[in-house]
Design a protein around this motif. Structure first.
Motif, short mmCIF file in Angstrom:
data_model
loop_
_atom_site.label_atom_id
_atom_site.label_comp_id
_atom_site.label_asym_id
_atom_site.label_seq_id
_atom_site.Cartn_x
_atom_site.Cartn_y
_atom_site.Cartn_z
N UNK A 407 0.83 -1.21 0.00
CA UNK A 407 0.00 0.00 0.00
C UNK A 407 0.85 1.26 0.00
N UNK A 408 0.49 2.18 -0.87
CA UNK A 408 1.05 3.53 -0.86
C UNK A 408 -0.12 4.47 -0.59
N UNK A 409 -0.06 5.17 0.56
CA UNK A 409 -1.18 6.02 0.94
C UNK A 409 -0.75 7.48 1.00
N UNK A 410 -1.72 8.34 0.82
CA UNK A 410 -1.50 9.77 0.97
C UNK A 410 -2.76 10.36 1.58
N UNK A 411 -2.60 11.04 2.71
CA UNK A 411 -3.75 11.67 3.37
C UNK A 411 -3.97 13.04 2.72
N UNK A 412 -5.12 13.18 2.08
CA UNK A 412 -5.47 14.44 1.41
C UNK A 412 -6.39 15.25 2.33
N UNK A 413 -6.28 16.59 2.23
CA UNK A 413 -6.98 17.45 3.18
C UNK A 413 -7.42 18.75 2.50
N UNK A 414 -8.58 19.21 2.91
CA UNK A 414 -8.98 20.57 2.59
C UNK A 414 -9.78 21.11 3.76
N UNK A 415 -9.59 22.39 4.07
CA UNK A 415 -10.34 23.02 5.15
C UNK A 415 -11.50 23.85 4.61
N UNK A 416 -11.62 23.90 3.28
CA UNK A 416 -12.59 24.81 2.66
C UNK A 416 -13.67 24.04 1.93
N UNK A 417 -14.90 24.51 2.08
CA UNK A 417 -16.05 23.89 1.44
C UNK A 417 -15.90 23.99 -0.08
N UNK A 418 -16.15 22.88 -0.75
CA UNK A 418 -16.11 22.86 -2.20
C UNK A 418 -14.74 22.71 -2.80
N UNK A 419 -13.68 22.81 -1.99
CA UNK A 419 -12.32 22.70 -2.51
C UNK A 419 -11.92 21.23 -2.61
N UNK A 420 -11.12 20.94 -3.60
CA UNK A 420 -10.65 19.56 -3.80
C UNK A 420 -9.54 19.25 -2.80
N UNK A 421 -9.65 18.14 -2.08
CA UNK A 421 -8.59 17.78 -1.13
C UNK A 421 -7.24 17.62 -1.84
N UNK A 422 -6.20 18.10 -1.19
CA UNK A 422 -4.85 18.01 -1.72
C UNK A 422 -3.92 17.41 -0.67
N UNK A 423 -2.68 17.14 -1.09
CA UNK A 423 -1.72 16.62 -0.13
C UNK A 423 -1.52 17.63 0.99
N UNK A 424 -1.17 17.15 2.17
CA UNK A 424 -1.07 18.01 3.34
C UNK A 424 -0.06 19.13 3.15
N UNK A 425 1.03 18.84 2.44
CA UNK A 425 2.06 19.87 2.25
C UNK A 425 1.54 21.04 1.43
N UNK A 426 0.53 20.79 0.60
CA UNK A 426 -0.03 21.86 -0.24
C UNK A 426 -1.25 22.51 0.38
N UNK A 427 -2.01 21.74 1.17
CA UNK A 427 -3.33 22.22 1.60
C UNK A 427 -3.37 22.81 2.99
N UNK A 428 -2.47 22.39 3.89
CA UNK A 428 -2.58 22.77 5.30
C UNK A 428 -1.61 23.89 5.66
#
Length: 557
Positions: A407-428
């Protein structure tokens, strides 16, 4: 858990002692007062690199010592693996001399830094603002998910199977390289072996051959000398046997009245018997001795073969040639044996790969089942901390079997409604990272047996009601783990079971850093100052009491 911490002669700390509560400990103080210095000292206790420039007094050694109660954490196997005596009370100690020499001890036993790190990693987990960077690492994320899913034992079984498979593959590669090299030499070794086998060396006596050649080459001379020797003993007018017989006769004539003459005659009789035996053997040898050019050629040919083989193999005798032949037999035979070993290893490696694949598939299925629950629980916690539109997605791909599985996993995140989740380094952002890590630590609190967790300003970027909720979350975590948290927020300061204050003390010659536990009234004073500054208003004092009341602390007045 940590029950006693002592720091002596480190940075601004001349001497410091801390005996934290078993629950939530809050450490506050002005920026630069020494909170991070204390964390640096704890880092040294856990195996970080030392620097003699950090000594408070450069003429004295630095000593950092931590006493831990580990009776509830089942660490006996870890101590046994490090060949250390286990005790319910564990003392870690680190010493740094003025010359920069570092020494480490566990329960007064000298250990390497690697051992200190291994033991320390099971006693304390220090989380700082910089550690949130780990959250962007794929391996770190996979480890978090395995902890959350309770898959650490399953993953351990897989890892053992994978290591066994990789070892078999490594052994197979080594063997194949050996075969490739052996095949290059096989023809030459086979030629040498055939040459030695054809020489029929097993019953060969080189010294006997050499002696026979010598006798045949000098046969004429030997025969001539033997003939004359025989004549000298038996046939000439003055031969030895005639003279000895005459002497014996004369001695016999006087033996009846001379005891000495009788004994001398007996001795001469013995000599005559021996002389006749010698003469008979000379005669026999003379008859046997004949020149034989064909036999000489045959023997010389045989010896030339032996001499040639000895020169080729740089040995001195037939015994050494037999040893060379045995070694060549082993080398030629080993190529065939290596082929059989390769077949067996290939079969074992294929079986191990099948086991690895089966376990990896089972591990992957278990991981994927927990992804939705992880996403939902983490999003809910973030919403409670003022991020209601947060969305968490665990992105998954399969790979070839590796140390951690397929398994290769990546936790994607967005704090904004309607925004596409991105990698943590880009989104948080920094504050979002801190809350993410706090929520993850909270989720893992019931799933890991780590005794003490240290948070260095994990409340960065939050305030108000959210800070109160963070405090409550840490209070919940403290029911399972001892927590030590460095904070600048009054809400966090009020949440602690114990409150410590770090401050600077200016002396005539230098500044030192100190720490003390605050009483209830001192807590009110400190929290009020954290709310409104050095000269707090009555409103700030009232707010401080309210914050303390939220955690059920009874306040006088």
């Amino acid at each position: 858990m940590l029950i006693d911490l002592r720091i002596r002669n480190y940075a601004l700390i001349e001497q410091l002692q801390l005996q934290p509560s078993a629950l939530l400990n809050i450490i506050t103080g002005e920026t630069g007062a020494g909170k991070s210095i204390m964390l640096g000292a704890i880092g040294l206790l856990l195996g970080n690199r030392a620097d003699s420039r950090m000594l408070f007094d450069t003429d004295k050694k630095c000593v950092i010592e931590g006493q831990f109660d580990i009776s509830s954490y089942q660490l006996q196997d870890i101590f046994e693996a490090e060949d250390l005596d286990y005790d319910a009370q564990c003392i870690l100690r680190r010493e740094i001399s003025p010359a920069g020499k570092s020494r480490a001890f566990v329960n007064d036993t000298p250990v390497t830094l690697e051992t200190l790190r291994h033991i320390g990693a099971n006693l304390m987990d220090i989380h700082s603002q910089h550690d949130t960077l780990l959250l962007g690492d794929a391996v770190f994320q996979l480890n978090l998910l395995d902890l959350y899913a309770g898959l650490v034992p399953t993953r351990g079984q897989y890892s053992n199977a994978y290591r066994q498979y990789r070892k078999l593959e490594a052994d197979l590669k080594t063997l194949q390289d050996q075969v490739a090299q052996a095949n290059k030499e096989l023809d030459y070794h086979s030629f040498l072996l055939t040459e030695l086998e054809d020489a029929r060396l097993d019953n060969e006596r080189q010294d006997e051959l050499e002696q026979e050649v010598k006798e045949l080459e000098h046969a004429e001379e030997i025969k001539y000398k033997l003939t004359h020797a025989l004549q000298s003993l038996t046939e000439s007018e003055y031969c030895a046997t005639s003279g000895m017989k005459e002497a014996a006769t004369l001695l016999g004539q006087i033996a009846s009245y001379s005891e000495q003459a009788r004994e001398l005659k007996l001795r001469l009789d013995s000599c005559l018997i021996e002389l006749h035996d010698i003469a008979d053997e000379i005669e026999a040898a003379e008859r046997r001795t004949e020149g034989d050019p064909a036999r000489i050629d045959e023997l010389q040919g045989r010896l030339n073969v032996l001499y040639s083989l000895q020169r080729k193999h740089q040995v001195r005798d037939v015994v050494a040639l037999l040893a060379v032949r045995s070694d060549l037999r082993d080398k030629v035979s080993s190529v065939l044996n290596l082929d059989r070993q390769i077949t067996r290893l290939r079969r074992d490696a294929d079986a191990a790969l099948a086991t690895v694949t089966k376990q990896a598939t089972r591990l992957s299925e278990a991981r994927r089942k927990v992804f939705p629950k992880f996403e939902k629980e983490l999003a809910a916690l973030l919403a409670d901390l003022g991020m209601p539109n947060s969305r968490i997605v665990v992105q998954h791909q399969e790979s070839a079997p590796a140390t951690s599985g397929i398994d290769v996993v990546s936790i994607l995140f967005t704090a904004n409604k309607g925004a596409q989740p991105q990698t943590l380094s880009k989104a948080a952002s920094g504050g979002e990272f801190s809350r993410l890590m706090l929520c993850i630590k909270y989720m893992l609190a019931d799933k890991t047996a780590l005794p003490t967790i240290v948070f260095d300003e994990i409340d960065t970027g939050i305030s108000g009601e959210i800070a109160v909720k963070v405090g409550r979350m840490m209070q919940q975590m403290a029911k399972k783990h001892q927590l030590i948290a460095i904070s600048h927020l009054p809400q966090m300061a009020a949440a602690g079971d114990a409150h410590y204050f770090v401050y600077k003390e200016d002396r005539a010659d230098r500044t030192v850093s100190r720490i003390r536990q605050l009483s209830q009234e001192e807590r009110i004073q400190e929290i009020a100052q954290m709310i409104s500054g050095a000269n707090p208003s009555q409103h700030a004092y009232h707010s401080a009491r309210e914050l303390l009341a939220l955690r059920g602390v009874e306040m006088a007045g």
